[in-house]
Design an enzyme around this catalytic site. Sequence first.
Site, PDB file in Angstrom:
ATOM      1  N   ASP A 284      46.590 -70.202  68.876  1.00 56.45           N
ATOM      2  CA  ASP A 284      46.150 -71.081  67.797  1.00 56.45           C
ATOM      3  C   ASP A 284      44.651 -70.933  67.530  1.00 56.45           C
ATOM      4  OD1 ASP A 284      46.702 -73.421  66.048  1.00 56.45           O
ATOM      5  OD2 ASP A 284      45.243 -74.391  67.356  1.00 56.45           O
ATOM      6  N   GLU A 326      46.873 -66.699  64.988  1.00 50.33           N
ATOM      7  CA  GLU A 326      46.799 -67.655  63.887  1.00 50.33           C
ATOM      8  C   GLU A 326      45.340 -67.669  63.443  1.00 50.33           C
ATOM      9  OE1 GLU A 326      46.287 -71.580  61.796  1.00 50.33           O
ATOM     10  OE2 GLU A 326      45.577 -71.275  63.828  1.00 50.33           O
TER      11      GLU A 326
HETATM   12  C1  GLC Z   1      45.910 -74.672  63.899  1.00 48.04           C
HETATM   13  C2  GLC Z   1      47.156 -75.454  63.616  1.00 48.04           C
HETATM   14  C3  GLC Z   1      46.814 -76.711  62.897  1.00 48.04           C
HETATM   15  C4  GLC Z   1      45.831 -77.500  63.700  1.00 48.04           C
HETATM   16  C5  GLC Z   1      44.630 -76.654  64.058  1.00 48.04           C
HETATM   17  C6  GLC Z   1      43.822 -77.315  65.114  1.00 48.04           C
HETATM   18  O1  GLC Z   1      45.338 -74.171  62.767  1.00 48.04           O
HETATM   19  O2  GLC Z   1      48.057 -74.667  62.898  1.00 48.04           O
HETATM   20  O3  GLC Z   1      47.956 -77.466  62.636  1.00 48.04           O
HETATM   21  O4  GLC Z   1      45.426 -78.607  62.989  1.00 48.04           O
HETATM   22  O5  GLC Z   1      44.989 -75.426  64.600  1.00 48.04           O
HETATM   23  O6  GLC Z   1      44.487 -77.198  66.348  1.00 48.04           O
HETATM   24  C1  GLC Z   2      41.851 -74.106  58.547  1.00 47.54           C
HETATM   25  C2  GLC Z   2      41.811 -73.332  59.791  1.00 47.54           C
HETATM   26  C3  GLC Z   2      43.177 -73.217  60.375  1.00 47.54           C
HETATM   27  C4  GLC Z   2      43.820 -74.582  60.462  1.00 47.54           C
HETATM   28  C5  GLC Z   2      43.797 -75.280  59.185  1.00 47.54           C
HETATM   29  C6  GLC Z   2      44.336 -76.654  59.360  1.00 47.54           C
HETATM   30  O1  GLC Z   2      42.516 -73.382  57.582  1.00 47.54           O
HETATM   31  O2  GLC Z   2      41.301 -72.048  59.572  1.00 47.54           O
HETATM   32  O3  GLC Z   2      43.097 -72.646  61.635  1.00 47.54           O
HETATM   33  O4  GLC Z   2      45.154 -74.458  60.777  1.00 47.54           O
HETATM   34  O5  GLC Z   2      42.498 -75.339  58.725  1.00 47.54           O
HETATM   35  O6  GLC Z   2      44.369 -77.286  58.144  1.00 47.54           O
END
Ligand code: GLC
Ligand code: GLC
Length: 651
Positions: A284, A326
């Site tokens: 993540d 991600e």
């Molecule tokens: C990732 C997850 C998102 C979360 C963020 C912080 O981007 O997909 O749902 O809010 O990380 O952990």
């Molecule tokens: C941003 C971050 C991503 C996260 C998202 C949550 O796009 O890059 O990691 O999941 O915010 O809204």
Amino acid sequence: MYEQVSHAALNQILDELKPEIKKVELRFFYSRLGANFYAIYSLFDKLYGNRKDFYPQLKNLVEVMARNYIARPQTYKKKDQAREADHNWFLHQRWVGMALYANGFAEDLDDLENHIPYFTELGVNLIHILPILTCPVGKSDGGYAVSDFRLVDPRMGSNESLQRIVDSLHQRKALIALDVVVNHTSDEHAWAVKASQGEEQYQDYYYTFDNRDIPDMFEQSMPEVFPETDAGNFTWNKLMQKWVMTVFHSYQWDLNYSNPRVFTEMLDIMFFWVNRGIDILRLDAVAFLWKKLGTACQNEKEAHLILQLFKDCCQVVAPGVLFIAEAIVAPTEIIKYFGEDAVAAKECEIAYNATFMALLWDSVATKNAKLLKQGLKNLPNKLERATWLNYLRCHDDIGFGFEDQDIAAVGYDPRGHRRFLMDYFTGEFPESLACGKPFGRNEKTGDARISGSLASLVGLEKSLEAGDEKLSEQCLRHIILLHSLIMSFGGIPLLYYGDELGVLNDYSYLGDEQKLPDSRWIHRPKIDWRIAQRRRIKNSVEQSIFEALQRMIHLRRETNAFADFNNRELLDLSNECCFGFVRYNDQNPVEKVIVVVNFSAVPQYLDLQELALSARMDPAGLQDLWTDRPPVVMADNLVLGGFQFYWLARR
Ligand code: GLC
Ligand code: GLC
């Protein structure tokens, strides 16, 4: 590679290994460690070489690998070897994924087990269960604020219930993916608690500061992820009397990877789960792993080194395991998460294709392919042993992360176009059928993102409400068309639970105080299994989408050209509303598929000669795999109805 300094260090470490480790037969461990040690040593040295405790930290790393190798169950070790022998196994077109919340798709993990036959019925065989590890009540960020990385949240079930799901999926030759939230922990995680209580060793696990001097310097260049609810990137902790870096929510503490202990702890956690049979780890927020003053603290070189080091170490213990990056970042940055200057992937084998996703949503709003065609030029060829996750929706918001210069290149004003997209998807634009909600609006920068379910963003919710059958019918075609692209583009299609049934926005979050500030809850539905039964009722919404996906998955599986080997060429089509590409199979030149779609609601023509030239293939005599009929041709033109697509191939 053999290199004296690292080799001498390795010999010394092996010499000093604890007797209980030495006793065990470690043949495969040693051969892989030998192969990767130079890389591991160099990366560890680059990241931590200036520290006094470099050697003991390196030794600790090797011990963690050895212990986890020893603990790895025989069945998974065998799987590792089979995957080593068939190292491109995951590029095959047979894989189709679904991401879901255990307590949204089902009640909890035990109930999820009951629904496993549904996966087989639909044809998905890679299940990403969104976070299920222990989280504080309320301050959970949908599971991404973990307080115990080794324990399934009791509200979701237990480690045993998860193990039953793993075993059951494996029996069906399906894969399971789980999140490892590598970038941060909950403020209730034991490390954070000890840090708050003043234990310096644990304060060093995070970025903590006595005053605002350094935080203020960071803030000059750091963007905000959740500007509406959690402005700024630091939070004052009263107990500790310090500021702590919290890029996401104020209760999510960013881990400090300049501390090698943090790296090794997290690696140990990864091994904990891969030794329980997890095939794929979704790492993540990887773009955020390294913080440096004067930068956005995203996509830093060191973040990549950390990922390479994770990969090199994981290959020693569990080489059959894959990583998903991600990293929802700019197109030219995303590709780097496979690794730079390499032939085969050396960081993560899989990455979210956020570029394609965002561009597809642009096509939904504009009904043309102009920006999509332009934006895809930024998507360079992948490395070998690397693949995309192609998706339309996920549990997060949609960010329009394409480049301003591309927007300008196709003749739109970037600011105006971004405003149009927001207006379109929130339904404010006249004629828009979408009903999304804004997310992450930042008054200072003007940025904003969108929440909403696939079906509601495409317009199904409004057209059903209006009782407009023709319009609903059109939305269904649109939903199916979008899926036809993620199924054929190259990579692993990742469906989002509920989309296979056309599930609409879920407004219940508006009545929940904890969820209310976060509009992403609008698209994290609870599946109503009585409604899901309608997939068996002729002409229902549920059946129309479900059966289309079933059939698409089946066709994908039979079509070798849909495997992912950089075997795609974009078509140069002058009709702006249409988009297409050719997929081919290097092993067998006859196996070629022309994919063409019409993004507009009105019928379109494609000049057959132009198509033949661009596809380097004569479209005459081709069959549409989707309808199992020849395509419609009129006066030397291929005809596409509103929101129609073709998968053209020689039968
Ligand atoms: C990732 C997850 C998102 C979360 C963020 C912080 O981007 O997909 O749902 O809010 O990380 O952990
Ligand atoms: C941003 C971050 C991503 C996260 C998202 C949550 O796009 O890059 O990691 O999941 O915010 O809204």
